[in-house]
Enzyme design. Structure first.
Site, PDB file in Angstrom:
ATOM      1  N   HIS A 142       0.836  -1.206   0.000  1.00  0.00           N
ATOM      2  CA  HIS A 142       0.000   0.000   0.000  1.00  0.00           C
ATOM      3  C   HIS A 142       0.873   1.259   0.000  1.00  0.00           C
ATOM      4  O   HIS A 142       0.639   2.193  -0.783  1.00  0.00           O
ATOM      5  CB  HIS A 142      -0.928  -0.021   1.230  1.00  0.00           C
ATOM      6  CG  HIS A 142      -1.722   1.221   1.432  1.00  0.00           C
ATOM      7  ND1 HIS A 142      -3.029   1.342   0.990  1.00  0.00           N
ATOM      8  CD2 HIS A 142      -1.403   2.407   1.998  1.00  0.00           C
ATOM      9  CE1 HIS A 142      -3.472   2.567   1.297  1.00  0.00           C
ATOM     10  NE2 HIS A 142      -2.514   3.225   1.912  1.00  0.00           N
ATOM     11  N   GLU A 143       1.885   1.288   0.850  1.00  0.00           N
ATOM     12  CA  GLU A 143       2.752   2.472   0.928  1.00  0.00           C
ATOM     13  C   GLU A 143       3.565   2.656  -0.355  1.00  0.00           C
ATOM     14  O   GLU A 143       3.731   3.776  -0.842  1.00  0.00           O
ATOM     15  CB  GLU A 143       3.679   2.374   2.157  1.00  0.00           C
ATOM     16  CG  GLU A 143       2.952   2.450   3.498  1.00  0.00           C
ATOM     17  CD  GLU A 143       2.083   3.700   3.639  1.00  0.00           C
ATOM     18  OE1 GLU A 143       2.474   4.766   3.137  1.00  0.00           O
ATOM     19  OE2 GLU A 143       0.990   3.605   4.237  1.00  0.00           O
ATOM     20  N   HIS A 146       1.550   4.344  -2.972  1.00  0.00           N
ATOM     21  CA  HIS A 146       1.485   5.813  -2.876  1.00  0.00           C
ATOM     22  C   HIS A 146       2.661   6.440  -3.636  1.00  0.00           C
ATOM     23  O   HIS A 146       2.499   7.451  -4.322  1.00  0.00           O
ATOM     24  CB  HIS A 146       1.553   6.268  -1.412  1.00  0.00           C
ATOM     25  CG  HIS A 146       0.238   6.194  -0.672  1.00  0.00           C
ATOM     26  ND1 HIS A 146      -0.922   6.751  -1.148  1.00  0.00           N
ATOM     27  CD2 HIS A 146      -0.082   5.644   0.527  1.00  0.00           C
ATOM     28  CE1 HIS A 146      -1.907   6.544  -0.272  1.00  0.00           C
ATOM     29  NE2 HIS A 146      -1.423   5.863   0.748  1.00  0.00           N
ATOM     30  N   GLU A 205      -6.316   6.957  -1.158  1.00  0.00           N
ATOM     31  CA  GLU A 205      -6.275   5.784  -0.275  1.00  0.00           C
ATOM     32  C   GLU A 205      -6.807   4.540  -0.991  1.00  0.00           C
ATOM     33  O   GLU A 205      -6.195   3.471  -0.960  1.00  0.00           O
ATOM     34  CB  GLU A 205      -7.099   6.039   0.993  1.00  0.00           C
ATOM     35  CG  GLU A 205      -6.345   6.780   2.066  1.00  0.00           C
ATOM     36  CD  GLU A 205      -5.011   6.125   2.353  1.00  0.00           C
ATOM     37  OE1 GLU A 205      -4.988   4.928   2.674  1.00  0.00           O
ATOM     38  OE2 GLU A 205      -3.979   6.788   2.213  1.00  0.00           O
TER      39      GLU A 205
HETATM   40 ZN   LIG Z   1      -2.344   5.259   2.454  1.00  0.00          ZN
END
Ligand SMILES: [Zn+2]
Length: 274
Positions: A142-143, A146, A205
């Site tokens: 997830h990071e 980003h 997100e």
């Molecule tokens: Zn996030």
């Protein structure tokens, strides 16, 4: 009449900034940004990251070598898979200057983040919720997403737009002016807790969730495990006086988990197991 003048001024200011358009891998979303150079941002982030890790007053790199190696191994696995995907799909240019780093920070804080250019930090406090390799791969995927989607560039560009409009209004009403460079400096000067670790928008997100699932799958981690991680994260906030820091930037509710369920079939196409 006054409105037209303000818009005219704002447009004039925006015109002197550089514009660029990029496409987010996997989601295909087109992002237009201006006034924010991704390479500059990556360089600033790299400096901020090394300062943060070398200053004992702020963050301390964990001395737990087993857990540190686990973070570095999972990070390297996802990095390799993502790099291969990016190069094979015409996105290689976007990440050519990334210098990935994965560090474990000794802190009870339940947190993890990634700065532009691939500087990842995982806090020891989140390990009790990630539990196993797949849980940790959920957070790191997830990071990393980003960073791949350049969400910080988009956010900085949005802030710049808002500031320029504000400045244009101020200029029109007070006669004072502020150069674009000063605004950019101000944005870049926010530091690690501001610019680099901006609270992401809900849209970003969900995008990072979707991309992260596919990235973990490409690296050989079963993305179905992401559901359990987000459920444990949601449970950690229930009845807690002090909800995990990670939740302030990653609100976890049933709609988030439901969206992850919907994204799973796509991610599973990349999963071949280990
Ligand atoms: Zn996030």
């Amino acid at each position: 009449m006054k409105k037209i003048m303000i818009i005219g001024l704002a447009t004039g200011l925006l015109a002197i900034s550089s514009c660029s358009t990029s496409v987010v891998p996997l989601t295909g979303r087109k992002v237009s940004t201006f006034g924010v150079n991704a390479a500059d941002l990556e360089q600033q982030a790299a400096q901020g990251y090394s300062q943060l890790l070398s200053d004992p007053k702020t963050k301390v790199v964990s001395s737990n070598s087993t857990e540190t190696q686990r973070v570095k191994r999972i990070g390297a696995n996802i990095q390799a898979a993502v790099t291969q995907y990016m190069n094979a799909n015409g996105y290689g240019e976007q990440i050519k200057n990334y210098k990935w780093e994965f560090n474990l920070i000794e802190s009870p804080e339940v947190n993890a983040w990634c700065m532009p250019g691939g500087k990842v930090a995982v806090y020891t406090g989140i390990l009790k919720i990630t539990k196993d390799d797949a849980g940790l791969a959920t957070v790191m995927g997830h990071e990393i997403a980003h960073a791949i989607a350049q969400h910080s560039v988009e956010r900085a560009s949005d802030m710049l737009k808002a500031q320029l409009l504000g400045t244009a209004v101020g200029t029109a009403t007070s006669g004072k002016s502020e150069s674009t460079q000063a605004i950019v400096n101000q944005l870049y000067g926010v530091g690690a807790q501001g610019l680099y670790v901006l609270p992401n928008s809900r849209k970003q997100e969900l995008e990072a969730d979707k991309m992260g699932l596919s990235f973990m799958a490409m690296a050989g981690y079963n993305p179905q495990n992401a559901i359990g991680f987000w459920q444990r994260m949601a449970a950690a906030s229930e009845g807690s006086q002090k909800p995990p820091v990670f939740l302030s930037t990653h609100p976890t509710d049933e709609s988030r988990i439901a969206q992850i369920q919907r994204d799973l079939p796509e991610a599973m196409k990349y999963y071949k197991g280990k």
